[in-house]
Design an enzyme around this catalytic site. Structure first.
Site, PDB file in Angstrom:
ATOM      1  N   CYS A 289       0.839  -1.202   0.000  1.00  9.97           N
ATOM      2  CA  CYS A 289       0.000   0.000   0.000  1.00  9.97           C
ATOM      3  C   CYS A 289       0.871   1.248   0.000  1.00  9.97           C
ATOM      4  CB  CYS A 289      -0.890   0.015   1.245  1.00  9.97           C
ATOM      5  SG  CYS A 289      -1.876  -1.461   1.426  1.00  9.97           S
TER       6      CYS A 289
ATOM      7  N   ASN B  66      -0.855   0.870   5.966  1.00  8.04           N
ATOM      8  CA  ASN B  66      -0.049  -0.026   5.128  1.00  8.04           C
ATOM      9  C   ASN B  66       0.540  -1.066   6.069  1.00  8.04           C
ATOM     10  OD1 ASN B  66       1.618  -1.295   3.307  1.00  8.04           O
ATOM     11  ND2 ASN B  66       3.212   0.281   3.363  1.00  8.04           N
ATOM     12  N   GLY B  67       0.234  -2.332   5.847  1.00 10.57           N
ATOM     13  CA  GLY B  67       0.800  -3.389   6.695  1.00 10.57           C
ATOM     14  C   GLY B  67      -0.229  -4.473   6.935  1.00 10.57           C
TER      15      GLY B  67
ATOM     16  N   TRP C 159      -2.947  -2.196  -1.653  1.00 11.37           N
ATOM     17  CA  TRP C 159      -2.542  -3.486  -2.228  1.00 11.37           C
ATOM     18  C   TRP C 159      -3.175  -4.516  -1.297  1.00 11.37           C
ATOM     19  CZ3 TRP C 159      -0.207  -5.616  -6.379  1.00 11.37           C
ATOM     20  CH2 TRP C 159       0.276  -6.921  -6.279  1.00 11.37           C
TER      21      TRP C 159
ATOM     22  N   ARG D  83       4.195   1.360  -6.893  1.00 11.33           N
ATOM     23  CA  ARG D  83       4.208   0.317  -5.866  1.00 11.33           C
ATOM     24  C   ARG D  83       3.168  -0.761  -6.165  1.00 11.33           C
ATOM     25  NH1 ARG D  83       6.360   2.582  -0.855  1.00 11.33           N
ATOM     26  NH2 ARG D  83       4.974   1.319   0.405  1.00 11.33           N
TER      27      ARG D  83
ATOM     28  N   GLU E 216      15.706 -22.456 -13.220  1.00  9.52           N
ATOM     29  CA  GLU E 216      15.319 -21.071 -12.924  1.00  9.52           C
ATOM     30  C   GLU E 216      16.457 -20.109 -13.240  1.00  9.52           C
ATOM     31  OE1 GLU E 216      12.828 -19.441 -12.526  1.00  9.52           O
ATOM     32  OE2 GLU E 216      13.421 -17.583 -11.545  1.00  9.52           O
TER      33      GLU E 216
ATOM     34  N   HIS F  46      24.592 -37.715 -21.181  1.00 10.18           N
ATOM     35  CA  HIS F  46      23.616 -38.216 -22.167  1.00 10.18           C
ATOM     36  C   HIS F  46      23.446 -37.240 -23.320  1.00 10.18           C
ATOM     37  CE1 HIS F  46      22.566 -41.437 -19.393  1.00 10.18           C
ATOM     38  NE2 HIS F  46      22.706 -40.526 -18.447  1.00 10.18           N
TER      39      HIS F  46
ATOM     40  N   LYS G 114      16.249 -16.993 -15.912  1.00  7.26           N
ATOM     41  CA  LYS G 114      16.602 -15.606 -15.563  1.00  7.26           C
ATOM     42  C   LYS G 114      17.589 -15.042 -16.581  1.00  7.26           C
ATOM     43  CE  LYS G 114      14.002 -14.551 -13.216  1.00  7.26           C
ATOM     44  NZ  LYS G 114      13.055 -15.596 -13.198  1.00  7.26           N
TER      45      LYS G 114
ATOM     46  N   LYS H   1       4.721  -8.912 -17.992  1.00  4.62           N
ATOM     47  CA  LYS H   1       4.791  -9.369 -16.603  1.00  4.62           C
ATOM     48  C   LYS H   1       3.754 -10.460 -16.341  1.00  4.62           C
ATOM     49  CE  LYS H   1       6.108  -9.683 -12.413  1.00  4.62           C
ATOM     50  NZ  LYS H   1       7.337 -10.488 -12.167  1.00  4.62           N
TER      51      LYS H   1
ATOM     52  N   GLU I 279      15.908 -14.551 -20.139  1.00  3.17           N
ATOM     53  CA  GLU I 279      14.834 -13.567 -20.344  1.00  3.17           C
ATOM     54  C   GLU I 279      15.311 -12.132 -20.170  1.00  3.17           C
ATOM     55  OE1 GLU I 279      11.506 -13.609 -17.670  1.00  3.17           O
ATOM     56  OE2 GLU I 279      12.680 -14.467 -16.069  1.00  3.17           O
TER      57      GLU I 279
HETATM   58  C1  AGP Z   1       9.540 -15.323 -14.783  1.00  4.57           C
HETATM   59  O1  AGP Z   1      10.717 -14.571 -14.587  1.00  4.57           O
HETATM   60  C2  AGP Z   1       8.810 -14.926 -16.052  1.00  4.57           C
HETATM   61  N1  AGP Z   1       8.504 -13.555 -16.020  1.00  4.57           N
HETATM   62  C3  AGP Z   1       7.637 -15.842 -16.373  1.00  4.57           C
HETATM   63  O2  AGP Z   1       8.197 -17.105 -16.637  1.00  4.57           O
HETATM   64  C4  AGP Z   1       6.547 -16.022 -15.293  1.00  4.57           C
HETATM   65  O3  AGP Z   1       7.043 -16.761 -14.217  1.00  4.57           O
HETATM   66  C5  AGP Z   1       5.388 -16.809 -15.934  1.00  4.57           C
HETATM   67  O4  AGP Z   1       4.850 -16.043 -16.981  1.00  4.57           O
HETATM   68  C6  AGP Z   1       4.285 -17.159 -14.946  1.00  4.57           C
HETATM   69  O5  AGP Z   1       3.698 -15.993 -14.459  1.00  4.57           O
HETATM   70  P1  AGP Z   1       2.740 -16.102 -13.183  1.00  4.57           P
HETATM   71  O6  AGP Z   1       3.571 -16.604 -12.054  1.00  4.57           O
HETATM   72  O7  AGP Z   1       2.234 -14.716 -12.967  1.00  4.57           O
HETATM   73  O8  AGP Z   1       1.633 -17.069 -13.519  1.00  4.57           O
END
Ligand code: AGP
Length: 631
Positions: free
Chosen positions: A2, A101-102, A75, A27, A504, A527, A508, A626, A511
């Site tokens: 928030c 906020n909290g 939020w 935010r 993961e 393999h 990172k 996002k 992307e």
């Molecule tokens: C992660 O760094 C990416 N931005 C992407 O793989 C993300 O995790 C994926 O689109 C899933 O999104 P969500 O967790 O909002 O469902």
């Protein structure tokens, strides 16, 4: 999280408050509101779901006069994002208005006590409980507002940054904080209040950072003469500011000079939201575990599990469905749930699961993991599972998003909005939530030995501090990251709980730096992928001292024998891998199932620094969104 803005001075408050809310939009929020006391002493509260612009549209034909006010972007943590739950909240008599906020952990107990006193509640929020408690305290103890705030906050467990107005005292603005930030800006004959300095910086560079359990009272007497508060600076017209603790111990205000630009402030002084969010993880994991992991009582309490215990205990199978980074968190959960709860787990890419005509039974539990709660494929996957009668449990970071709304139950990660497209703090919070769930099921089923349960619960409480120790190596990682920007390809290797971490780490890097990277189970090298090893393709190996560590050491030796360059993540004090790898990053010792929470941090930083050196748009990488709300 928030956002809070407050103003008291000689100018019209409303434009300043609205502009302040716009400054805090970065935010992330889902509703907004404002409270003002006009020249006639009327307390007006206006609230709207959605954006600040929607609040402005709603208030356009309303009385927004007054030189004192508070405003809020919410939020959602308790209660859906809607107008009723939006802040500010009135007290029962509508004499007080509060923004917050909290998270107040003991709000249910406080609410029950107030209900016994005849108080009623319009919203589902913990914030409304607080303003009722303040009014109840004021009326029953016959004290002024500041004292009532102090006494009420002494009863509160949790985190808060609050600001409160009393229409009977239009010359006084009171605020307090514990765990959530609060800044006072000191202008010429006016004062500003905000969650951070972004709404303040254009008016003044003189600020006071309120400390935990401090209460600040700001008074601008309409007429000359003290309001019982010592002057902060200058004469009568400048108003009076006073700071005490919640136990009424006087504190001397410490005025500091703001040195950050507006843009820097929105990122908390970091160059990118992603780096800010990487460094937030000790705090966000603390927030995520707050009220759930009780180290003192050696216990985990997950309401979503407690309310649906039988569904989990009788589950023949758990299906985890997610995408991207969330899918990696699901893979880690598979190891933990099968180890501790001994329930078969399948981890599915949502996009595949929704179309491949999967067998889904009524006694299946389906766990959907999604930071945004809006990923189209994951939403469709649980719609399919729900239609087959499965029980849906979601792990999400956005209160009231589509996926949690469709789920039968769930667990919010509470890490605040994640702005950077590359998910970091949400991932570690997902892993914590899933680990807590695995531990709860195992303990309830009796498949997890009590001493191991206790050991892991206690270690969970140590993880935020241990992440801080990993983050302290940021500069060193940045230094050696520069030597890898030449690479066109990377391979990431890990075993057991750290195989998903390898995936993961590769994601990172891909992307945000646009360098191709692949995650692999370390044993799979022989393999096929070992044919790729060369000086030109760096290999990142996640090699904490646990599980099949010796096997990973052999994998590293096979790579070095073929002139591969190795970056290894090792446990502090490792004397084997550190002798054969080209670079090592150390993590503190921890329980094997918790190592992903530490081993992922160097991989987040490595990807970040390589991308920055390459001049990539770290927060908004090309072609990415996002939240993938379309197929
Ligand atoms: C992660 O760094 C990416 N931005 C992407 O793989 C993300 O995790 C994926 O689109 C899933 O999104 P969500 O967790 O909002 O469902």
């Amino acid at each position: 999280m928030c956002g809070i803005v407050g103003y008291i001075g000689r100018r019209a408050a409303y434009p300043i408050l609205i502009k302040g809310l716009h400054r805090l939009e970065y935010r992330g929020y889902d509703s907004a509101g404002v409270a003002l006391i006009n020249e006639q002493g009327k307390l007006n509260v206006y609230k709207a779901k959605g954006k600040v612009s929607q609040l402005e549209a709603y208030a356009a034909d309303k009385d927004t006069g007054g030189t004192i006010g508070i405003a809020h972007t919410r939020w959602a943590t308790h209660g859906e994002p809607n107008t009723v739950n939006a802040h500010p909240h009135y007290s029962e008599s509508e004499r007080l208005a509060i923004i917050h906020n909290g998270i107040i952990e003991n709000y249910a107990v406080l609410k029950a006590g107030l209900q016994q006193e005849g108080y009623t509640f319009k919203s589902e929020t913990d914030t409304e409980v607080l303003v009722q408690l303040i009014e109840y305290t004021q009326l029953n103890k016959h004290v002024d507002l500041k004292t009532a705030v102090q006494l009420a906050l002494q009863q509160v467990i949790g985190a808060y940054a609050i600001a409160i107005l009393d229409k009977d005292h239009p010359d006084t603005l009171i605020a307090a904080r514990k765990g959530s930030p609060l800044v006072v800006g000191i202008g010429e004959g006016e004062y500003f209040l905000a969650s951070d300095a972004t709404p303040i910086v254009e008016y003044t560079d003189q600020v006071i950072y309120i400390e935990d359990e401090e209460v600040v009272s700001i008074c601008m007497p309409a007429t000359s003469g003290s309001a019982g508060l010592p002057p902060l600076r200058g004469g009568q017209g400048e108003g009076f500011l006073n700071i005490t603790t919640i136990n009424n111990v006087e504190k001397t205000p410490e005025i500091k000079r703001l040195e950050l630009s507006l843009s820097q402030l929105e990122k908390g002084g970091y160059p990118h939201f992603m780096l800010k969010e990487i460094f937030e993880q000790p705090r966000t994991l603390t927030d995520s575990m707050r009220g759930r992991v009780n180290v003192r009582q050696d216990n985990i309490a997950l309401s979503g599990f407690i309310d649906n215990k039988d569904r989990f205990l009788n589950a023949k199978r758990i299906i985890i469905t997610a995408c991207g980074t969330s899918w990696h968190a699901g893979l880690i959960a598979m190891y933990a749930i099968e180890e501790f709860a001994q329930i078969p787990v399948e981890v599915e890419y949502s996009s595949e699961f929704r179309y491949r005509k999967p067998v889904i039974n009524k006694d299946d539990v389906v766990i959907a993991i999604s930071q945004s709660g809006e990923t189209a494929d994951t939403l469709a996957a649980i719609q399919l599972a729900k239609s087959k009668g499965a029980f849906i449990f979601s792990i999400c970071n956005v209160i009231g998003a589509s996926i949690p709304r469709l789920s039968d139950s769930g667990c919010y990660t509470h890490v605040g909005p994640e702005i950077g497209v590359a998910s970091t703090k949400a991932f570690t919070a997902q892993v914590v939530a899933l680990t807590m769930l695995a531990l709860c099921i195992g303990r309830e089923k009796g498949t997890l030995a009590p001493d191991q349960y206790l050991r892991i619960v206690r270690e969970l409480g140590q993880i935020p501090d241990k992440i801080e120790r990993v983050l302290s190596q940021n500069k060193r990682i940045a230094d050696f990251a520069k030597t890898f920007t030449y690479a066109q390809n990377f391979i990431y290797l890990g075993r057991g709980y750290n195989y998903p971490v390898a995936l993961e780490g590769a994601l990172k890097l891909k992307e945000i730096s646009y360098i191709h990277a692949e995650g692999y189970p370390a044993a799979e090298m022989k393999h096929g992928p070992i044919a790729l090893i060369s000086q030109e393709m760096p290999v990142v190996v996640v090699a904490p001292h646990c599980g099949t560590y010796e096997k990973v050491v052999s994998n590293i030796q096979e790579i070095k024998a073929r002139k591969g360059r190795v970056i290894a993540v090792v446990t502090e004090g490792d004397e084997v891998v550190s002798k054969i790898a080209d670079y090592t990053i150390e993590i503190p010792e921890t329980e094997e199932c918790l190592t992903p929470l530490l081993t992922v941090i160097p991989l987040q930083l490595l990807a970040y620094h390589i991308a920055v050196v390459k001049g990539c748009d770290v927060d908004q990488p090309r072609n990415l969104a996002k939240s993938v709300t379309v197929e």
